[in-house]
Scaffold this motif. Structure first.
Motif, PDB file in Angstrom:
ATOM      1  N   ASP A  43      83.725  33.168  80.091  1.00  0.00           N
ATOM      2  CA  ASP A  43      83.712  33.974  81.224  1.00  0.00           C
ATOM      3  C   ASP A  43      83.351  35.540  80.741  1.00  0.00           C
ATOM      4  O   ASP A  43      83.799  36.355  81.287  1.00  0.00           O
ATOM      5  CB  ASP A  43      84.928  33.961  82.188  1.00  0.00           C
ATOM      6  N   HIS A 152      87.181  27.954  75.718  1.00  0.00           N
ATOM      7  CA  HIS A 152      87.677  28.926  77.098  1.00  0.00           C
ATOM      8  C   HIS A 152      88.571  28.292  77.790  1.00  0.00           C
ATOM      9  O   HIS A 152      89.623  28.977  77.877  1.00  0.00           O
ATOM     10  CB  HIS A 152      86.326  28.605  77.863  1.00  0.00           C
ATOM     11  N   HIS A 189      90.609  31.854  80.245  1.00  0.00           N
ATOM     12  CA  HIS A 189      90.372  31.225  81.409  1.00  0.00           C
ATOM     13  C   HIS A 189      91.291  31.564  82.650  1.00  0.00           C
ATOM     14  O   HIS A 189      90.948  31.679  83.916  1.00  0.00           O
ATOM     15  CB  HIS A 189      90.185  29.606  81.351  1.00  0.00           C
TER      16      HIS A 189
HETATM   17 FE   LIG Z   1      88.036  33.937  83.999  1.00  0.00          FE
END
Ligand SMILES: [Fe+2]
Ligand SMILES: [Fe+2]
Length: 280
Positions: A43, A152, A189
């Motif tokens: 992200d 992630h 995450h």
């Molecule tokens: Fe995120």
């Protein structure tokens, strides 16, 4: 003095959703801490836009000479551009971050392996190819004292509401990590930092691993009780290795300071044991 490998684990910066001064504060804090590696667990951007990847690349450029490696997150795949999502989901990431993506980092007896857990089909829980993960982790162990795997999507979480965000197929993944003698698994995450040992959620895995999740380091998309933060991981890669994980939270001064430290020690064939947790 035993060697120490220092890793700054940053996650979920979501470039495109950053308030003024936060990135500068993080860069200043990292300059003082002098990590050997910066590890970015996805992200990186909010919407996988080129302008957002360019901003991320400029941030990484300012980390130099510290090396950085990264894995993508679900937000690094286009969401609304269905054509791009289906046919070239990692185009921007690979184009701008090609020298950082899913790399191995080996230094002073520590190996960090970045593993892609994103899927163009499964935005929330991610996905992975187990054979590919086994191949990536299947490396000679000679001289390596501590192995770190980075996804992630997280392998564990503190709150019931985040169960839906845990890595899909994690029971299969944890066995592959165990077989590869991984010591520490890191992720992001959920924007809610969390550190634990694997045997609570995975009691069938004989050798205990450390599971660590970092919060969002830069984005205003924070959770209640979890301001912008990152984890500083100090590894002592000796014959009886130790790992400490310190969460650094942002303060009003825009500097990040230590909030909590977890200490672990490898205790042979049973794996990792928890030594202490201290608020600072
Ligand atoms: Fe995120
Ligand atoms: Fe995510």
């Amino acid at each position: 003095m035993s060697p120490r490998v220092r890793i700054a684990h940053l996650s979920d910066p979501h470039f495109g959703t950053i308030l003024p001064g936060v990135a500068e504060g993080l860069l200043a804090t990292l300059a003082e801490l002098k990590p050997d590696l910066v590890l970015l667990t996805g992200d990186i951007t909010q919407r996988a836009r080129r302008s957002q990847f360019r901003a991320a690349k400029e941030f990484v450029r300012q980390l130099k000479p510290v090396p950085a490696i990264a894995v993508p997150g679900n937000h690094d795949i286009p969401l609304f551009n269905i054509f791009a999502r289906l046919f070239y989901p990692y185009w921007s990431f690979k184009n701008l971050f090609k020298d950082l993506l899913e790399k191995d980092y080996v230094y002073n007896g520590v190996r960090v392996t970045g593993l892609n857990s994103t899927s163009r089909w499964r935005h929330v829980q991610g996905d992975f190819n187990i054979e590919r993960i086994r191949r990536r982790l299947d490396k000679p162990h000679s001289g390596i004292k501590v192995r770190i795997a980075a996804f992630h999507h997280p392998m564990d979480c503190a709150k019931h509401v985040d169960e839906k965000n845990l890595l899909r197929g994690r029971e299969e993944a944890i066995l592959a990590l165990h077989d590869a003698q991984v010591d520490l698994v890191v992720g992001g995450h959920i924007h809610d930092p969390f550190v634990c040992l694997s045997h609570h959620r995975y009691p069938g895995v004989p050798r205990s691993m450390i599971l660590s999740v970092a919060g969002t380091c830069l984005s205003w998309r924070t959770r209640k009780g979890a301001p912008n933060s990152f984890n500083l991981i100090d590894v002592e890669p000796t014959d009886r290795p130790r790992i400490s994980i310190t969460r650094y939270d942002i303060r009003e001064s825009m500097r990040f300071t230590p909030e909590k430290t977890h200490e672990f020690e490898c205790q042979g064939s049973t794996g990792w044991g928890h030594l202490s947790s201290n608020e600072t």
